[in-house]
Write a protein that holds these residues in place. Structure first.
Motif, PDB file in Angstrom:
ATOM      1  N   TYR A  27       0.909  -1.132  -0.070  1.00 11.75           N
ATOM      2  CA  TYR A  27      -0.074  -0.075  -0.019  1.00 11.75           C
ATOM      3  C   TYR A  27       0.845   1.102   0.172  1.00 11.75           C
ATOM      4  N   ASP A  28       0.636   2.180  -0.807  1.00 11.66           N
ATOM      5  CA  ASP A  28       1.216   3.457  -0.661  1.00 11.66           C
ATOM      6  C   ASP A  28       0.380   4.107   0.612  1.00 11.66           C
ATOM      7  N   LEU A  29       0.969   5.303   1.132  1.00 14.66           N
ATOM      8  CA  LEU A  29       0.603   5.565   2.361  1.00 14.66           C
ATOM      9  C   LEU A  29       0.472   7.271   2.292  1.00 14.66           C
ATOM     10  N   VAL A  30      -0.520   7.658   2.995  1.00 10.40           N
ATOM     11  CA  VAL A  30      -0.688   9.242   3.446  1.00 10.40           C
ATOM     12  C   VAL A  30      -0.855   9.068   5.106  1.00 10.40           C
ATOM     13  N   LEU A  31       0.191   9.685   5.446  1.00 12.02           N
ATOM     14  CA  LEU A  31       0.339   9.681   7.059  1.00 12.02           C
ATOM     15  C   LEU A  31       0.158  10.877   7.520  1.00 12.02           C
ATOM     16  N   ALA A  32      -0.572  10.995   8.822  1.00 11.53           N
ATOM     17  CA  ALA A  32      -0.991  12.258   9.352  1.00 11.53           C
ATOM     18  C   ALA A  32      -0.789  12.253  10.864  1.00 11.53           C
ATOM     19  N   ALA A  33      -0.364  13.346  11.385  1.00 11.90           N
ATOM     20  CA  ALA A  33      -0.175  13.513  12.848  1.00 11.90           C
ATOM     21  C   ALA A  33       0.265  14.908  13.250  1.00 11.90           C
ATOM     22  N   ARG A  34       0.456  15.326  14.444  1.00  8.98           N
ATOM     23  CA  ARG A  34       0.797  16.686  14.953  1.00  8.98           C
ATOM     24  C   ARG A  34       2.326  16.857  14.661  1.00  8.98           C
ATOM     25  N   ILE A  46      10.395   4.487   5.917  1.00  5.91           N
ATOM     26  CA  ILE A  46       9.324   3.382   5.140  1.00  5.91           C
ATOM     27  C   ILE A  46      10.033   3.385   3.653  1.00  5.91           C
ATOM     28  N   GLU A  47      10.089   4.596   2.937  1.00  5.42           N
ATOM     29  CA  GLU A  47      10.557   4.623   1.632  1.00  5.42           C
ATOM     30  C   GLU A  47      11.817   4.195   1.343  1.00  5.42           C
ATOM     31  N   GLU A  48      12.725   4.226   2.363  1.00  6.03           N
ATOM     32  CA  GLU A  48      13.974   3.521   2.293  1.00  6.03           C
ATOM     33  C   GLU A  48      14.032   1.989   2.155  1.00  6.03           C
ATOM     34  N   LYS A  49      12.866   1.606   2.997  1.00  7.12           N
ATOM     35  CA  LYS A  49      12.812   0.010   3.122  1.00  7.12           C
ATOM     36  C   LYS A  49      11.637  -0.720   1.960  1.00  7.12           C
ATOM     37  N   GLU A  50      10.694   0.217   1.690  1.00  6.07           N
ATOM     38  CA  GLU A  50       9.649  -0.685   0.907  1.00  6.07           C
ATOM     39  C   GLU A  50       9.614   0.202  -0.373  1.00  6.07           C
ATOM     40  N   LYS A  51       8.826  -0.350  -1.504  1.00  7.05           N
ATOM     41  CA  LYS A  51       8.798   0.431  -2.824  1.00  7.05           C
ATOM     42  C   LYS A  51       7.346   0.970  -2.833  1.00  7.05           C
ATOM     43  N   VAL A  52       7.118   1.890  -1.933  1.00  9.52           N
ATOM     44  CA  VAL A  52       5.926   2.599  -1.750  1.00  9.52           C
ATOM     45  C   VAL A  52       6.193   3.973  -1.825  1.00  9.52           C
ATOM     46  N   SER A  53       5.027   4.760  -2.172  1.00 15.93           N
ATOM     47  CA  SER A  53       5.205   6.186  -2.162  1.00 15.93           C
ATOM     48  C   SER A  53       4.430   6.598  -0.746  1.00 15.93           C
ATOM     49  N   VAL A  54       5.038   7.485   0.122  1.00 17.16           N
ATOM     50  CA  VAL A  54       4.455   8.057   1.412  1.00 17.16           C
ATOM     51  C   VAL A  54       4.313   9.633   1.181  1.00 17.16           C
ATOM     52  N   THR A  55       3.026  10.028   1.558  1.00 18.17           N
ATOM     53  CA  THR A  55       2.958  11.564   1.618  1.00 18.17           C
ATOM     54  C   THR A  55       2.562  11.769   2.992  1.00 18.17           C
ATOM     55  N   THR A  56       2.860  12.939   3.619  1.00 22.48           N
ATOM     56  CA  THR A  56       2.803  13.260   4.933  1.00 22.48           C
ATOM     57  C   THR A  56       1.963  14.590   5.108  1.00 22.48           C
ATOM     58  N   TYR A  57       0.918  14.635   6.164  1.00 23.78           N
ATOM     59  CA  TYR A  57       0.316  15.885   6.350  1.00 23.78           C
ATOM     60  C   TYR A  57       0.269  16.111   7.893  1.00 23.78           C
ATOM     61  N   LYS A  58       0.671  17.355   8.292  1.00 26.03           N
ATOM     62  CA  LYS A  58       0.630  17.718   9.811  1.00 26.03           C
ATOM     63  C   LYS A  58      -0.850  18.002   9.977  1.00 26.03           C
ATOM     64  N   ASP A  69      -9.007  21.078   5.518  1.00 29.13           N
ATOM     65  CA  ASP A  69      -7.816  21.354   4.543  1.00 29.13           C
ATOM     66  C   ASP A  69      -7.165  20.285   4.169  1.00 29.13           C
ATOM     67  N   VAL A  70      -6.776  19.337   5.033  1.00 26.13           N
ATOM     68  CA  VAL A  70      -5.851  18.084   4.819  1.00 26.13           C
ATOM     69  C   VAL A  70      -6.598  16.723   3.986  1.00 26.13           C
ATOM     70  N   THR A  71      -7.816  16.811   4.161  1.00 28.05           N
ATOM     71  CA  THR A  71      -8.531  15.810   3.391  1.00 28.05           C
ATOM     72  C   THR A  71      -8.936  16.450   1.978  1.00 28.05           C
ATOM     73  N   SER A  72      -9.090  17.689   1.977  1.00 25.25           N
ATOM     74  CA  SER A  72      -9.238  18.165   0.611  1.00 25.25           C
ATOM     75  C   SER A  72      -7.939  18.263  -0.229  1.00 25.25           C
ATOM     76  N   TRP A  73      -6.638  18.382   0.547  1.00 30.97           N
ATOM     77  CA  TRP A  73      -5.682  18.351  -0.275  1.00 30.97           C
ATOM     78  C   TRP A  73      -5.323  16.859  -0.755  1.00 30.97           C
ATOM     79  N   CYS A  74      -5.790  15.785   0.264  1.00 29.19           N
ATOM     80  CA  CYS A  74      -5.424  14.570  -0.202  1.00 29.19           C
ATOM     81  C   CYS A  74      -6.321  14.200  -1.241  1.00 29.19           C
ATOM     82  N   LEU A  75      -7.487  14.570  -1.364  1.00 28.15           N
ATOM     83  CA  LEU A  75      -8.297  14.077  -2.553  1.00 28.15           C
ATOM     84  C   LEU A  75      -7.957  14.722  -3.628  1.00 28.15           C
ATOM     85  N   LYS A  76      -7.353  15.968  -3.623  1.00 29.64           N
ATOM     86  CA  LYS A  76      -6.966  16.798  -4.839  1.00 29.64           C
ATOM     87  C   LYS A  76      -5.487  16.188  -5.100  1.00 29.64           C
ATOM     88  N   GLU A  77      -4.619  16.020  -4.289  1.00 34.98           N
ATOM     89  CA  GLU A  77      -3.104  15.700  -4.663  1.00 34.98           C
ATOM     90  C   GLU A  77      -2.863  14.228  -4.929  1.00 34.98           C
TER      91      GLU A  77
END
Ligand code: NDP
Ligand code: 8X3
Length: 254
Positions: A27-34, A46-58, A69-77
């Motif tokens: 699974y590619d990942l979108v990760l969120a936390a503070r 994770i990107e060094e170990k697995e062949k997946v793409s990881v996007t992060t949002y504060k 904001d974050v869910t709109s960015w995620c849906l768009k990007e």
């Protein structure tokens, strides 16, 4: 990204272990936390170990504007998540309710209930439009069995279980699955957060217990996510072998 998991609370404990387990499954990942620094570290690891793409949002899930904001960015990007793992959550304090700090009460309710409800509300319309997806909500045995000093925490986790059951009814005509994961005692930074950074008190929670590890729960989440389209695992209750109910744990004496 086509097939990805959006995980709140992905910088520590169960959320972090689940991110790694789902990445292992491809699974590619979108990760969120503070904490942005921790998010960047996790992405790198994770990107060094697995062949997946990881996007992060504060993201602070207590803040509805940030969720929008974050869910709109995620849906768009990035797109519509296939898995939404609502893991962000916490307990604060372990005192009788009459002594519970008001700020702690609000933090638990706003993170564990409000945040989870609004995250789900933000992504569900696109999941329904795509007619696919899996919402995995982090409950707890605390939601099934109340224990002393944890009235609010237990009530928030009972709310997660009932909310998941209600949403499952509302999406019955779609291919969307809804699962509540209800672990017992898992050795993570959870207790350190609960005891406001008191490491010694936090460590005592796990003394004499072969507690569940974050990876145990992550493996179960990966299993739940990996089922055929017709199979919906509604609830999973997982306890340590030394645990019998929510807070009945047999501790080995030193
Ligand atoms: P951790 O403290 O290790 O992880 C909690 C995660 O939630 C962190 O990534 C933290 O990141 C994030 N988080 C906390 N508040 C917010 C917020 N307002 N907005 C966004 N992210 C937030 O705890 P666990 O891994 O143990 O707990 C994860 C989930 O599992 C929780 O819902 C917990 O209630 C549940 N659970 C835990 C059990 C246990 O015994 N450990 C057993 C049963 C359920 P950051 O600080 O960067 O925001
Ligand atoms: C966290 C586990 O047992 O402290 O949900 O409630 S417990």
């Amino acid at each position: 990204m086509s097939h990805f998991a959006f995980i709140t609370g992905a910088t520590s404990g169960i959320g972090l272990a689940s991110a790694k387990a789902l990445a292992e499954k491809g699974y590619d990942l979108v990760l969120a936390a503070r904490n942005e620094e921790k998010l960047a570290q996790v992405k790198k690891e994770i990107e060094e170990k697995e062949k997946v793409s990881v996007t992060t949002y504060k993201l602070d899930v207590r803040n509805p504007e940030e969720i929008h904001d974050v869910t709109s960015w995620c849906l768009k990007e990035v797109g519509t998540p296939y898995i939404l793992l609502n893991d962000a959550g916490l307990a604060r304090g372990l005192e009788p309710y009459g002594e519970t700090d008001e700020a702690d009460i609000l933090q638990m309710v706003e993170t564990n209930i409000k945040g989870l409800f609004l995250m789900t509300r933000a992504f569900l319309p696109s999941m329904l439009k795509a007619n696919k997806g899996h919402i995995i909500n982090m409950g707890s045995t605390a939601g099934l069995y109340a224990y002393a000093g944890a009235a609010v925490y237990c009530a928030t986790k009972a709310a997660v279980k009932t909310f998941s059951d209600g949403v499952r009814i509302d999406v019955i005509d779609s291919n969307i699955k809804v699962t509540t994961i209800q672990p017992g005692i898992v050795e993570t930074p959870f207790s350190e957060v609960r005891f406001h950074g008191d490491k010694k008190r936090a460590a005592s929670v796990y003394e004499g217990v072969d507690a569940l590890q974050a990876e145990d729960i992550a493996n179960i989440i990966a299993f739940v996510a990996d089922q055929p389209k017709r199979v919906q695992i509604s609830d999973v209750v997982i306890m340590a072998n030394q645990q019998a109910t929510g807070f009945m744990v047999s501790k080995k004496k030193k």
